[in-house]
Design a protein around this motif. Structure first.
Motif, PDB file in Angstrom:
ATOM      1  N   PHE A   9       0.828  -1.204   0.000  1.00 20.64           N
ATOM      2  CA  PHE A   9       0.000   0.000   0.000  1.00 20.64           C
ATOM      3  C   PHE A   9       0.863   1.254   0.000  1.00 20.64           C
ATOM      4  O   PHE A   9       0.514   2.252  -0.631  1.00 20.64           O
ATOM      5  N   ALA A  10       1.990   1.197   0.696  1.00 18.53           N
ATOM      6  CA  ALA A  10       2.902   2.349   0.697  1.00 18.53           C
ATOM      7  C   ALA A  10       3.430   2.613  -0.710  1.00 18.53           C
ATOM      8  O   ALA A  10       3.476   3.764  -1.164  1.00 18.53           O
ATOM      9  N   ARG A  11       3.813   1.553  -1.416  1.00 22.65           N
ATOM     10  CA  ARG A  11       4.332   1.735  -2.774  1.00 22.65           C
ATOM     11  C   ARG A  11       3.249   2.254  -3.722  1.00 22.65           C
ATOM     12  O   ARG A  11       3.533   3.038  -4.635  1.00 22.65           O
ATOM     13  N   LEU A  12       2.017   1.811  -3.508  1.00 22.27           N
ATOM     14  CA  LEU A  12       0.918   2.316  -4.333  1.00 22.27           C
ATOM     15  C   LEU A  12       0.810   3.834  -4.195  1.00 22.27           C
ATOM     16  O   LEU A  12       0.724   4.564  -5.199  1.00 22.27           O
ATOM     17  N   HIS A  13       0.818   4.317  -2.956  1.00 21.00           N
ATOM     18  CA  HIS A  13       0.683   5.751  -2.737  1.00 21.00           C
ATOM     19  C   HIS A  13       1.913   6.509  -3.230  1.00 21.00           C
ATOM     20  O   HIS A  13       1.796   7.600  -3.795  1.00 21.00           O
TER      21      HIS A  13
END
Length: 385
Positions: free
Chosen positions: A185-189
């Motif tokens: 999720f961090a990489r998505l953002h």
């Protein structure tokens, strides 16, 4: 004629009132809410409504005339100040008293707050205020890489705002999902241009931004805090009801007083599948818990045994989660998490206790049946089945 009072005019309270009428209760129903809006659902506030993809009328549980048509005395903008179980009455902020034969407490939860001039996202007014600021192109700083924090970040970024997220944990959703999945999720953002600051906390919130625990200052037009919520248990505690992390109930949502019930975010209820009490802050718990409490108030033999369930929408990612990961000893993936199209299973002693489907649809019923069955499975069956 019996009088049933519901304190808390959110989703759980509204669905309880609806169920009482559907089940044939012909007594008086009084539904009391502190907000001035009639009962509405909260998920759109950080999803479609915040992003401007849904209309205001879509968030409400019932049409405006439903309450009068069903003889539900809906009282809005009124706070309950005290519950007197010995006398079967509640005291209201306007000085009046309301007697009851049975009482449902569905007061929900309130955001955990930090000192300083920050915004929070709990009410429809909160959502509308943030939506206006996002449309203006404000520089947004979000404290907390929680579900609510990330959904708010996605809405702000989609609106074209510059967005920074500050989180003391090593990655997003670290406590909810663990570091490996949180990193996804961090990489998505990050791929959407969000500035992620992990391993540091907001030491001070000011009119111009945030001072971090590292001493660095980050400027922002708007600071939004999303660090979790606390159940509204004050009335119950003052009334002498048993309280833990929430209002303690049995599997039928009865509290320690025989004529008082609790449902929704505020209830810490016994779940027969887990053999312990749990408290769930998500939409599905209110949706299903309100009707269970209503039937329990009517003397029916019912059990609130729905699995915890929630969902999130962030950019092009859609996710649904079922179960409870507490005590898991293994994680199995079906599909490649890096592709953002996969299913995750959490296991304990080779039994599935939770599942999360990301951009994979129409599998929730199967996942939940697998959890409920309690059967042992080999990890290879899950990864390739």
């Amino acid at each position: 004629m019996a009088t049933y009072v519901i304190v808390g005019a959110g989703l759980a309270g509204a669905k309880a009132a609806q169920t009482l009428r559907e089940e044939g209760f012909d007594g008086e129903i009084v539904l009391i809410g502190a907000e001035i809006e009639r009962p509405y659902e909260r998920p759109p506030l950080s999803k479609g409504y915040l992003q401007g993809n849904s209309e205001r009328q879509e968030i409400f549980v019932h049409e405006p005339g439903w309450y009068a048509d069903n003889d539900v005395d809906l009282r809005l903008g009124i706070r309950v100040t005290r519950i007197e179980t010995a006398h079967h009455l509640i005291r209201l902020g306007d000085g009046s008293r309301q007697p009851y034969d049975k009482l449902l407490i569905a007061t929900g939860a309130v955001p955990r707050r930090l000192p300083g001039p920050a915004h929070y996202l709990r009410t429809v007014e909160d959502s509308e205020a943030l939506r206006r600021r996002f449309a203006e192109g404000a520089d947004v700083l979000i404290v907390g890489a929680s579900w609510i924090g990330l959904e708010t970040a996605a809405a702000a970024r989609t609106a074209g705002c510059q967005v920074t997220v500050v989180e003391p944990e090593p990655t997003a959703l670290n406590r909810a999902l663990g570091q490996e999945l949180g990193e996804l999720f961090a990489r998505l953002h990050a791929s959407k241009g969000v500035d992620l600051r992990f391993g540091t906390a907001a030491a001070e919130i000011t009119e111009t931004g945030v001072r971090l625990s590292s001493g660095e200052r980050l400027a922002a037009d708007l600071v939004v805090v999303g660090i979790g919520a606390a159940p509204e248990v004050g009335l119950a505690r003052d009334a002498g009801l048993d309280v833990g992390q929430g209002i303690l109930t049995d599997a039928s949502l009865r509290t320690s007083h025989p004529d008082v019930y609790a449902a929704g975010d505020v209830a810490e209820f016994f779940h027969p599948l887990y053999g312990r009490r749990i408290r769930v802050e998500h939409w599905a718990n209110a949706l299903h818990g309100g009707p269970v409490a209503a039937r329990s108030m009517l003397g029916q033999e019912v059990v609130h045994d729905m699995l915890p369930y929630f969902y999130t929408d962030q950019y092009e990612l859609g996710m649904e989660f079922s179960g409870d990961i507490e005590g898991h000893d293994e994680i199995v993936y079906r599909g490649d998490p890096e592709s953002m199209e996969f299913i995750t299973y959490w296991l304990r002693e080779r039994r599935v206790i939770a599942g999360m489907n990301v951009n994979v649809w129409d599998v929730v019923d199967d996942i939940q049946e697998l959890i409920k069955s309690g059967v042992t499975v080999h990890p290879k069956e899950l990864s390739s089945g």
